[in-house]
Each structure stands twice: as C-alpha cells, then as structure tokens.
Enzyme design. Structure first.
Site, PDB file in Angstrom:
ATOM      1  N   GLU A  46      -5.251  -0.380  -3.799  1.00 23.09           N
ATOM      2  CA  GLU A  46      -4.728   0.842  -3.268  1.00 23.09           C
ATOM      3  C   GLU A  46      -4.381   1.600  -4.065  1.00 23.09           C
ATOM      4  O   GLU A  46      -3.529   1.690  -5.031  1.00 23.09           O
ATOM      5  CB  GLU A  46      -3.781   0.385  -2.508  1.00 23.09           C
ATOM      6  CG  GLU A  46      -3.034   1.294  -1.452  1.00 23.09           C
ATOM      7  CD  GLU A  46      -1.771   0.938  -0.838  1.00 23.09           C
ATOM      8  OE1 GLU A  46      -1.221   1.625   0.182  1.00 23.09           O
ATOM      9  OE2 GLU A  46      -1.270  -0.127  -0.885  1.00 23.09           O
ATOM     10  N   LYS A 137      -5.391   5.886   5.337  1.00 17.74           N
ATOM     11  CA  LYS A 137      -4.537   5.410   5.943  1.00 17.74           C
ATOM     12  C   LYS A 137      -3.769   5.854   7.251  1.00 17.74           C
ATOM     13  O   LYS A 137      -3.347   7.020   7.085  1.00 17.74           O
ATOM     14  CB  LYS A 137      -3.435   4.805   4.752  1.00 17.74           C
ATOM     15  CG  LYS A 137      -2.561   3.695   5.220  1.00 17.74           C
ATOM     16  CD  LYS A 137      -1.772   3.397   3.861  1.00 17.74           C
ATOM     17  CE  LYS A 137      -0.940   2.286   4.034  1.00 17.74           C
ATOM     18  NZ  LYS A 137       0.258   1.708   3.262  1.00 17.74           N
ATOM     19  N   CYS A 171      -3.523  -2.099   3.254  1.00 11.94           N
ATOM     20  CA  CYS A 171      -2.236  -2.686   3.136  1.00 11.94           C
ATOM     21  C   CYS A 171      -1.551  -3.008   4.491  1.00 11.94           C
ATOM     22  O   CYS A 171      -2.297  -3.697   5.476  1.00 11.94           O
ATOM     23  CB  CYS A 171      -1.289  -1.771   2.370  1.00 11.94           C
ATOM     24  SG  CYS A 171       0.073  -2.809   1.644  1.00 11.94           S
TER      25      CYS A 171
END
Length: 315
Positions: A46, A137, A171
């Site tokens: 990430e 994201k 995540c």
C-alpha cells in the site's frame, strides 16, 4: 484455457518516506530480482510510492491544523504520481524490460480538478509496459481521511491475464462485505490486498477472504523502520517514543481453500515467492461460489454504481 501455472512475487519493503526516487529505485531492483527468479507478477505494498506516514499527525487536532503539518503534507503531495503520467510511463518501462505484470500501491495526485487532492491507489502495469488500470481506495481508514480523498465505483478494476482475472482492494476495504462481493462477481481469480495492517487479525482476514472468494489472495505490507523517515520532516519528533520497527510486515499468500501458500513473514525486508496453480481455483468452487451457485439473487441483490463521479460538469 489459459496458463495454469504462474509464479508470483510479493515485495515486503519500504522506501524513504516522501522520496519518490527511492521508491522507483527499489521497484527497479526488486523487479530485476523477481525476473531472475522466474516471477511473472509482482505486488508492492500500500502506497509504496509516496510512503505510508505511520505515526504522523500532520499537526491535526479537532478544530485546528498547524502550518508545520501543512508543510509536511505538501511534501507528501510532491511525492505523489499522476495516473497516467510520466511516472507510470517509467513503471511501464520497468515492467516491459522484465516482461512482468507490475501491481503497486501509490499515492495518486488528482489531475482533473484542483490537482491537489491525493488518493490511495493501486496501479496495474502490463508486461508490455501498458497502463492497464487503477483502483482508488473507497474509504481511507481513520486518520487517513486527512490525507486521501475517497475513490468511486469507476475504479473497481479487474484485469484479464493469461493466467486468470486479477483485482484488488486496499487494506481495510477488504472488511467491506459488499466491496468483496462486487469483486467476486467480476470473476476474480487472484485478489491483491496491499495493506498497512501488520496485526495477527489481518491473517485471519486473508484466509477468510481466500476461502470465501475461492481465489488466491496476495497480501503485501511494508517492513518500515525509523531509518526510512527523513529527520528533516517537521513531524519526525512524533516518533520519539515509537519502536525502531514501525511496521513489521506480515506479507503472505493464501490459496483458494484458505490455506497458506506462503506463510507470513515478519521483521525483515524480503520478497515472498509462490507458484500458483490456477486450476485449483476452479476446483475449489465445486462446493462454493459466492457469485454463482452459492448465491441467492431471489433473496439478496447488490447494486454497484460504477459511474465516474464528476465534481463539476462544464457544457
């Protein structure tokens, strides 16, 4: 039928924080190493390009922000990339020279409107060097919301490869059941999960998703120490009481029945390799297919809005 076997590599490392050139040097080096070991796909953690500023507050408190924090955030923005752009062109050159798929977590800077908002994104590069897509994201987690904007459904990207369909969630997006279902419905065979979560509970998440999605799950986390933080940053003093190792890693690869193909590795910078047997994905769905025969669309339905959300329209 496509290729049934593929060797993949998961990189566990960290560049110098806010130092884009440091990230590119590591990417080029690890791509060459992986190429030498026969890998056809590489996954990086990430926000590998730009860095994950663990421990920084950026001078933010409820009701106020400091100028020092703003200055650090501006430096963060200068380490971001645009997609597409000259930086993705460079990533394309690295991927093309090695003939590999390159999947990297990046800090992306908006180039459509203010050219200031940052996003936590995944960029996908093909072995021919072409940009295949990106994912932003959807929900930054906790204090991350001070750093990054929210993505939309237009970047729920899945790419076709000779060895299966690949998509990713970043995540804690993987804790969003509806986001997972949307990816399963796109027919993913390999789910990439670049992360910043090094807790033991993250491993339970990986195994559950692999078993639920009947897919391979590749998780890449940073191994980061204080040495990767420039002392010149205004927020450096905030790390004074933190341990030397800021993120211990825990990168791993899980198979479609929830078993480790490569067990998690902690407390070191490394590359994890695994040979994936893509035929096992189909075999695993004999008794469970979340988006197929184990679904009840007469009872449950999911509507996904994949339209790009335009902030301003000019006519």
């Amino acid at each position: 039928m496509g290729e049934q076997k593929v060797k993949v590599a998961v990189v566990q490392a960290a560049p110098i924080l806010f130092d884009k050139e440091s990230a590119f040097r590591k990417i080029a080096a690890y791509v060459q190493e992986a190429k030498g070991n026969g890998a056809k796909l590489l996954l990086f953690p990430e926000v590998f390009i730009g860095g994950y500023p663990r421990g920084f507050s950026f001078g933010a408190r409820v009701g106020s922000r400091t100028m020092e924090g703003r200055e650090d955030w501006a430096k963060y923005g200068s380490s971001a990339i645009t997609i597409p752009g000259t930086d993705t062109d460079l990533l394309g050159e690295i991927a093309r020279e090695a003939g590999v798929y390159l999947i990297i977590g990046v800090v992306e800077r908006d180039q459509e409107y203010s050219q200031s908002t940052l996003y936590n994104s995944i960029v996908y590069i093909g072995p021919d060097g072409k940009l295949l897509g990106k994912h932003r994201k959807l929900i930054p987690t906790g204090s991350e919301r001070l750093l990054w904007g929210q993505g939309d459904g237009s970047t729920l990207t899945v790419i076709d490869t000779p060895f299966g369909r690949i998509g990713g969630l970043i995540c804690w997006e993987n804790y969003m059941p509806l986001a997972r279902m949307a990816m399963y419905a796109k027919g993913i065979d390999i789910l990439v999960t670049p992360t910043a979560d090094a807790r033991d509970t993250w491993q339970a998440t990986l195994k559950h998703i692999a078993c639920e999605g009947r897919c391979y799950v590749l998780s890449s986390n940073q191994f980061a120490t204080k040495e990767s933080y420039p002392e010149s940053l205004n927020g450096y003093a905030e790390l004074a009481n933190d341990p030397t190792i800021l993120c211990r890693g825990g990168s791993a690869i899980v198979g479609p029945l929830g078993e480790y193909v490569a067990e998690p590795v902690y407390d070191t910078e490394t590359v994890i390799y695994a040979d994936l047997d893509m035929a096992s994905v189909t075999a695993s769905r004999f008794d469970f297919d979340a988006a197929g025969h184990y679904n009840r669309p007469d009872v449950f339905q999911l509507q996904v809005n994949e339209a790009k959300q335009n902030i301003v329209s000019f006519s």
